[in-house]
Structures are given as structure tokens and as C-alpha cells.
Design an enzyme around this catalytic site. Sequence first.
Site, PDB file in Angstrom:
ATOM      1  N   CYS A   1     -15.705 -10.045   6.525  1.00  0.00           N
ATOM      2  CA  CYS A   1     -15.115  -8.765   6.135  1.00  0.00           C
ATOM      3  C   CYS A   1     -13.905  -9.009   5.239  1.00  0.00           C
ATOM      4  O   CYS A   1     -13.091  -9.902   5.524  1.00  0.00           O
ATOM      5  CB  CYS A   1     -14.687  -7.988   7.373  1.00  0.00           C
ATOM      6  SG  CYS A   1     -16.000  -7.775   8.581  1.00  0.00           S
TER       7      CYS A   1
ATOM      8  N   CYS B   1     -19.050   1.496   8.561  1.00  0.00           N
ATOM      9  CA  CYS B   1     -18.243   0.926   9.635  1.00  0.00           C
ATOM     10  C   CYS B   1     -17.047   1.857   9.802  1.00  0.00           C
ATOM     11  O   CYS B   1     -16.207   1.961   8.895  1.00  0.00           O
ATOM     12  CB  CYS B   1     -17.794  -0.493   9.267  1.00  0.00           C
ATOM     13  SG  CYS B   1     -16.715  -1.278  10.492  1.00  0.00           S
TER      14      CYS B   1
ATOM     15  N   CYS C   1     -18.814  -7.053   4.581  1.00  0.00           N
ATOM     16  CA  CYS C   1     -18.145  -5.770   4.816  1.00  0.00           C
ATOM     17  C   CYS C   1     -16.872  -5.761   3.979  1.00  0.00           C
ATOM     18  O   CYS C   1     -16.239  -6.801   3.773  1.00  0.00           O
ATOM     19  CB  CYS C   1     -17.801  -5.604   6.297  1.00  0.00           C
ATOM     20  SG  CYS C   1     -16.958  -4.037   6.688  1.00  0.00           S
TER      21      CYS C   1
ATOM     22  N   CYS D   1       0.836  -1.202   0.000  1.00  0.00           N
ATOM     23  CA  CYS D   1       0.000   0.000   0.000  1.00  0.00           C
ATOM     24  C   CYS D   1       0.873   1.254   0.000  1.00  0.00           C
ATOM     25  O   CYS D   1       1.817   1.364   0.787  1.00  0.00           O
ATOM     26  CB  CYS D   1      -0.910  -0.002   1.231  1.00  0.00           C
ATOM     27  SG  CYS D   1      -2.011   1.434   1.296  1.00  0.00           S
TER      28      CYS D   1
ATOM     29  N   CYS E   1       0.588   5.165   6.647  1.00  0.00           N
ATOM     30  CA  CYS E   1       0.001   5.035   7.983  1.00  0.00           C
ATOM     31  C   CYS E   1       1.039   4.481   8.953  1.00  0.00           C
ATOM     32  O   CYS E   1       1.602   3.398   8.727  1.00  0.00           O
ATOM     33  CB  CYS E   1      -1.211   4.114   7.946  1.00  0.00           C
ATOM     34  SG  CYS E   1      -2.444   4.574   6.698  1.00  0.00           S
TER      35      CYS E   1
ATOM     36  N   CYS F   1       0.750   0.738  10.291  1.00  0.00           N
ATOM     37  CA  CYS F   1       0.415  -0.374   9.393  1.00  0.00           C
ATOM     38  C   CYS F   1       1.639  -1.047   8.797  1.00  0.00           C
ATOM     39  O   CYS F   1       2.485  -0.397   8.165  1.00  0.00           O
ATOM     40  CB  CYS F   1      -0.497   0.129   8.269  1.00  0.00           C
ATOM     41  SG  CYS F   1      -1.118  -1.208   7.223  1.00  0.00           S
TER      42      CYS F   1
ATOM     43  N   ARG G   1     -17.302  -2.777  18.091  1.00  0.00           N
ATOM     44  CA  ARG G   1     -16.532  -3.978  17.766  1.00  0.00           C
ATOM     45  C   ARG G   1     -15.148  -3.946  18.406  1.00  0.00           C
ATOM     46  O   ARG G   1     -14.385  -3.002  18.200  1.00  0.00           O
ATOM     47  CB  ARG G   1     -16.385  -4.109  16.243  1.00  0.00           C
ATOM     48  CG  ARG G   1     -17.723  -4.086  15.526  1.00  0.00           C
ATOM     49  CD  ARG G   1     -17.580  -4.349  14.024  1.00  0.00           C
ATOM     50  NE  ARG G   1     -18.890  -4.257  13.380  1.00  0.00           N
ATOM     51  CZ  ARG G   1     -19.791  -5.237  13.356  1.00  0.00           C
ATOM     52  NH1 ARG G   1     -19.504  -6.387  13.933  1.00  0.00           N
ATOM     53  NH2 ARG G   1     -20.961  -5.071  12.771  1.00  0.00           N
TER      54      ARG G   1
END
Length: 332
Positions: free
Chosen positions: A98, A189, A129, A54, A58, A61, A266
Site C-alpha cells: 500500500c 478500501c 493499494c 497536507c 484532520c 493526523c 483489516r
Amino acid sequence: MSKARTDWTREEITALFDLPFMDLLHEAQTIHRAHHPRNEVQLSTLLSIKTGGCPEDCGYCNQSVHAETGLKATKLMDVRAVMQAAAQAKDAGSGRFCMGAAWRNPKDRDMPALVEMVKGVRAMGMETCMTLGMLTPKQADMLAEAGLDYYNHNIDTAPEKYAEVITTRTFADRMDTLEAVRSAGINVCCGGIVGMGETRADRIGFIHALSTMPHPESVPINALVPVKGTVLGDMLEGTPLAKIDEIEFVRTVAVARITMPASMVRLSAGRESMSEACQALCFMAGANSIFTGDKLLTTPNAGDDKDALLLGKLGITPMQAAPHGHLEEAAE
């Protein structure tokens, strides 16, 4: 039954965080019981359908190209392989499946396969999701037409803290995708991560941002899993900030429940390092969904057997029916 509000002030949220712990839990559990089945938790499974590579930076991550974790990037999974994983998740008791892809945003060429994944999982009777990064309105409409129940797009942290964690996109970018998702008729979400070295004031700002937008139907609260080779993992390694205080984590869950009474709250990443007592307190505070299995995307998770043992001890049963359907269906 308490009425959902979107006019919470930071002062009110601060006052909730400052309540005596038992008073806070009592209020959160009272609100939880008014809006949700007691002693029931939804079991969800999360699958990485495209791992690593990616371009976002972030700090938390390990799938970022900027992280030095040795994680190997993969291509988008074959639809049939995703269907097989979904079937296994259903057999293990999950009612929600998900699918996450490590992208800044999906390309148009990826959309037909993503649409087929949504259709296939829904045909199994599971709630769906996806989390794929930023979406255009057209892409959101395509996923809605396929029947996607939820789209996950976290705000991660407080607006004023955001630029310290991510520099390749802005908080406003996140809000644009959330608006596209809502406009398409998909449930939102949206939550974030605590334990990133933030202050309580940052956690208050995080809950304030969530509770003053149209309330997400699903609010994941993650505890940072510090991974060596990521910015935050390296920065926090060996410091007291590498793991959030469990009582403070429960407080955050409780305040989320009080300010967003109808949302699913969650427990997401970080459970594998939480004590059973902490998780039990989180359920008391209003958490009513967990991710099962041994892995969350690329980080460890508690595991099905361990979860079954804990839920058995607590007298908590898996939620059978999906609490939210696709918005268009709910309106019929």
C-alpha cells in the site's frame, strides 16, 4: 452462507453491539468462516511515498500542516525507491503493498509516476493499494488502467461526527471519490478510526455508513494513535479517552465482520499498543489482515518479528493468494 445486505438499520447494529460478548464473537467467527479461509491473515505493508505538508486539518493526523509535530514534509518518492521498498516487503512475506501520499488530492503532474509505481508493484506479483486523497474520475481511470487493485479512502467516522474531526472537506466529498473509484473498476478500501473520543452511538453510525453503501472490499479499522501536536492528540492526552477500551474495539471489529461478511477486515493503526490477547480476539472476531513492519506511514507499528511470534502462537498462517483481484480481471 449469509447474504450481504446493504439495508442494515442503526437499531439492528445497536442490537449487535449489545449482544453478550461471547455470543457476538461466535456469530462473527461463524460468518467469517463461511466467507474466508480460517486461520489465515493477509500480511500488508504500507509505505509513505509522500510525507507531510497536507493542507487538510484532520484532527488525528500528524501529517497536516495544521499539526505542530515537527514532522518534516517530503516530496514524492522516486519510483525506483518505491520499487526497492516493495521488493523488501515481498521478501518479508507481504502479499499486499500500500502506498500513501499526504495530499488533499494528487496533481495531474504526479500521475505518470503513480502509474509507474502501480505497474511496477503489480509486476512483482503483489496486490496494490494507494491512498492519495480525493481523486477526479479521470485520475481514477488512469490508476485503474495501470492495474491498481484497491484505492483507500476512509470515511473516518460517523457522518454526524465528521465535521468535528475535519473541516476542510465534507463527508460528501469522501463519497464522491469513492464513487469515482468504483466507477473506474477499482476495489474500494474504506474504513475509519475509533478511539477519537467518540461514543458508541458514533461507532454504530460509522458501521452503519459502511454497511449501507456498496460494501467496501476492504475495511480498515484503526485505533487512534494520539500524537502530541495534533488536535486530537492534545485534546485526549492524559484522559481515559486516549485509548479505546479493548473489548469495545473487538466489538467494533466483530460488528464490521457481521454486517460486511465478504469484506477483508483489516487491523490497521494502533496495534503496537494492543495486547496479544486483544489482537487474538480481533482475529476471532473476523479480522483477517494486518499491516506488518515497524511503521505505518509515520506512526509506530508492531514489527515483523513481533507479528511472526504472535501468529505462530495462534497457529495463523500468512495468506498466500490475494483475495481480490482488479475488478475487470475478476469479471473475465
